[in-house]
Design an enzyme around this catalytic site. Structure first.
Site, PDB file in Angstrom:
ATOM      1  CE  LYS A  50      -3.765  -2.458   2.427  1.00  0.00           C
ATOM      2  NZ  LYS A  50      -4.610  -2.468   3.451  1.00  0.00           N
ATOM      3  CD  GLN A  94      -3.492  -4.446   6.509  1.00  0.00           C
ATOM      4  OE1 GLN A  94      -3.667  -3.298   5.963  1.00  0.00           O
ATOM      5  NE2 GLN A  94      -3.858  -5.626   5.842  1.00  0.00           N
ATOM      6  CG  ASP A 117      -9.568  -0.340   5.201  1.00  0.00           C
ATOM      7  OD1 ASP A 117      -9.403  -0.697   4.187  1.00  0.00           O
ATOM      8  OD2 ASP A 117      -8.758  -0.538   6.050  1.00  0.00           O
TER       9      ASP A 117
END
Ligand code: GUN
Length: 283
Positions: A50, A94, A117
């Protein structure tokens, strides 16, 4: 006949090229803050990818590393600080988190306007209600775009999703339902999965079991989307047995090079959207 390959790398690159052009015209770099707890090997690789992709398009990232011994309170405080920092446009935590941490409590702390997200209940709830969330989770949104390259009109299609996760299965089911598909979500307790997948026009495998889906699981001409990234005898493979199904399916995403690159491209797109949302009134 061999199935058409759905090229996620190519589509992701075109999204990133467009984002790079947009970012170059902004007065300031959009910024994504990434929270990584512990040393899960796969998570470290995903986060590295990322950051690399963000660097390539001129998007700033800040990585917040925490030991697995970090307390929930400490994490909540760190997220609160990011919520209040005007320089931070997007925040991701994450997953998976170490088992002693309450994932929902931590995700629920993220400002929904910075939740790139799309995991916060505000954003998942708005999606569920077929309204406009600020953000939709990157993997399912990327999958929708991949499917649309080979099947532009989804109305009435039978779709079976293998896996009911917060990250993929659930939001994807909602996106497909909102596009008038008939959706079946299967999971570890589903009986006779094969009978369900055999009737599907589209099968999405997101269960993390290497090569689970075989030729006798699918009907002729089915579209297959493989979300799995598994390591088998030193090689990366998906949840679908590519070699076994390739002469039966009409189209299939490869692993690697299918869903993975799209997830990253859409996350970056969501971060640019966050920047634009947060700077709208100042224009
Ligand atoms: N773990 C696996 N996929 C994802 C993702 O898309 N976002 C986050 N935050 N964690 C993940």
């Amino acid at each position: 006949m061999s199935a058409q390959l759905i090229d996620g790398r190519f589509l992701a690159q075109s999204i990133k090229d467009a984002l790079a052009q947009q970012i170059a015209k902004l007065p300031q770099q959009p910024r994504l803050d990434i929270v990584l707890v512990g040393h899960d090997e796969a998570s470290e690789i995903y986060v590295r990818n990322k950051i690399k992709a963000a660097d390539q398009i001129g998007l700033k990232t800040v990585l917040h590393l925490f030991d697995e011994t970090v307390s929930e309170e400490e994490l909540l405080q760190a997220i609160e600080a990011m919520n209040n920092d005007k320089m931070v446009n997007g925040i991701i935590v994450q997953l998976p988190l170490p088992a002693n941490l309450d994932m929902h409590r931590i995700i629920n702390k993220i400002d929904p306007c910075k939740d790139v997200d799309g995991f916060h209940p505000y954003n998942t709830g708005m999606l569920q209600n077929n309204q406009n969330p600020y953000f939709i989770a990157a993997t399912p949104l990327g999958i929708m775009q991949l499917i649309k390259t080979v099947c532009p009109n989804l109305s009435g299609k039978n779709v079976v999703i293998i896996g009911a996760s917060l990250i993929v299965g659930r939001p994807l089911a909602t996106l497909l339902l909102n596009q008038e598909c008939t959706v079946t979500i299967t999971h570890i307790h589903t009986k006779n999965i094969k009978e369900l997948t055999r009737r599907a026009d589209i099968v999405v495998a997101a269960c993390g079991v290497a090569n689970l889906v075989k030729a006798d699981w699918i009907k002729d001409g089915a579209i297959l989307i493989d979300v799995g990234i598994n390591r088998l005898q030193g090689k990366i493979c998906g949840d679908i047995d590519f070699a076994d199904v390739q002469d039966i399916a009409s189209a299939i995403t490869p692993v690697p090079g299918g869903v993975g690159p799209m997830t990253i491209a859409i996350l970056l797109q969501n971060t640019v959207t966050a920047y634009n949302l947060q700077n709208k009134s100042e224009k």
